[in-house]
Design a protein around this motif. Sequence first.
Motif, PDB file in Angstrom:
ATOM      1  N   THR A 106      41.480  40.501  30.397  1.00 41.86           N
ATOM      2  CA  THR A 106      41.287  39.093  30.024  1.00 41.86           C
ATOM      3  C   THR A 106      42.637  38.507  29.629  1.00 41.86           C
ATOM      4  OG1 THR A 106      40.844  39.626  27.704  1.00 41.86           O
ATOM      5  CG2 THR A 106      38.927  39.504  29.169  1.00 41.86           C
ATOM      6  N   PRO A 107      42.775  37.191  29.686  1.00 37.50           N
ATOM      7  CA  PRO A 107      44.077  36.587  29.363  1.00 37.50           C
ATOM      8  C   PRO A 107      44.608  36.924  27.972  1.00 37.50           C
ATOM      9  CG  PRO A 107      42.666  34.986  30.428  1.00 37.50           C
ATOM     10  CD  PRO A 107      41.817  36.191  30.163  1.00 37.50           C
ATOM     11  N   VAL A 124      43.211  52.926  35.071  1.00 38.11           N
ATOM     12  CA  VAL A 124      43.264  51.576  35.630  1.00 38.11           C
ATOM     13  C   VAL A 124      44.601  50.974  35.212  1.00 38.11           C
ATOM     14  CG1 VAL A 124      42.230  49.273  35.588  1.00 38.11           C
ATOM     15  CG2 VAL A 124      40.764  51.290  35.556  1.00 38.11           C
ATOM     16  N   VAL A 125      45.365  50.471  36.188  1.00 38.04           N
ATOM     17  CA  VAL A 125      46.684  49.915  35.893  1.00 38.04           C
ATOM     18  C   VAL A 125      46.716  48.392  35.987  1.00 38.04           C
ATOM     19  CG1 VAL A 125      47.960  52.004  36.482  1.00 38.04           C
ATOM     20  CG2 VAL A 125      47.461  50.328  38.271  1.00 38.04           C
ATOM     21  N   CYS A 126      45.768  47.794  36.737  1.00 37.88           N
ATOM     22  CA  CYS A 126      45.726  46.347  36.873  1.00 37.88           C
ATOM     23  C   CYS A 126      44.436  45.935  37.559  1.00 37.88           C
ATOM     24  CB  CYS A 126      46.929  45.837  37.679  1.00 37.88           C
ATOM     25  SG  CYS A 126      46.903  46.335  39.418  1.00 37.88           S
ATOM     26  N   ILE A 127      44.293  44.628  37.742  1.00 35.74           N
ATOM     27  CA  ILE A 127      43.173  44.055  38.485  1.00 35.74           C
ATOM     28  C   ILE A 127      43.767  43.195  39.592  1.00 35.74           C
ATOM     29  CG2 ILE A 127      41.274  42.387  38.395  1.00 35.74           C
ATOM     30  CD1 ILE A 127      40.778  43.237  35.523  1.00 35.74           C
ATOM     31  N   VAL A 128      43.183  43.274  40.792  1.00 35.82           N
ATOM     32  CA  VAL A 128      43.525  42.348  41.872  1.00 35.82           C
ATOM     33  C   VAL A 128      42.260  41.561  42.173  1.00 35.82           C
ATOM     34  CG1 VAL A 128      44.271  42.067  44.259  1.00 35.82           C
ATOM     35  CG2 VAL A 128      45.352  43.798  42.820  1.00 35.82           C
ATOM     36  N   GLU A 129      42.340  40.254  41.968  1.00 35.80           N
ATOM     37  CA  GLU A 129      41.191  39.381  42.210  1.00 35.80           C
ATOM     38  C   GLU A 129      41.263  38.839  43.619  1.00 35.80           C
ATOM     39  OE1 GLU A 129      39.575  35.113  42.118  1.00 35.80           O
ATOM     40  OE2 GLU A 129      41.460  35.450  41.113  1.00 35.80           O
ATOM     41  N   ALA A 130      40.181  39.023  44.360  1.00 37.62           N
ATOM     42  CA  ALA A 130      40.081  38.500  45.721  1.00 37.62           C
ATOM     43  C   ALA A 130      38.707  37.865  45.884  1.00 37.62           C
ATOM     44  CB  ALA A 130      40.275  39.613  46.736  1.00 37.62           C
TER      45      ALA A 130
END
Length: 168
Positions: A106-107, A124-130
């Motif tokens: 979250t921000p 988990v290292v990051c999120i990629v939103e698609a």
Amino acid sequence: MLKVQEIRELIKLVDQSSIDEFVYEYEGSKIKMKKSQAAHKAVEMIAMPAAMEAVQQVQAPVHVQPAVAVAVAEPVQEPKKEEIKETANLHKITSPMVGTFYQSPTPDADSYVIAGSKVTKDSVVCIVEAMKLFNEIEAEVNGEIVEVLVKDGQLVEYGQPLFLVKPE
């Protein structure tokens, strides 16, 4: 480098066609256009110093239906031999898809990892939103994060390196 009028004509042609993405490369310059689902968007320009005059003429928002975003990228520079040697033994965590890179869930939350963080292959290292789907990206190896290669909120391409990891 294309002239401003030629870029505008390309925008119109891409807008009127059924293609969703258009890429033009010539002598180290690159223009990439993608159709957006939003009704109105301004044209985004990132230009080389030689093309600054053209950019100043195009900086006013251009509205098209559906919107077309344009990016003019700087020439790709070959990595120095020293950089190649330094990164040769490092594992690159790459993006499995085109999307937006997020360092935290979250921000207002802390980043999943920063340079110096220890990770396991399931971390988990990051999120990629698609397309409004948030995909958690895992480290793939045990080791230490050496460098985060992209900024939070940055658009990433398929196969683009996101992190450098020193494997254990």
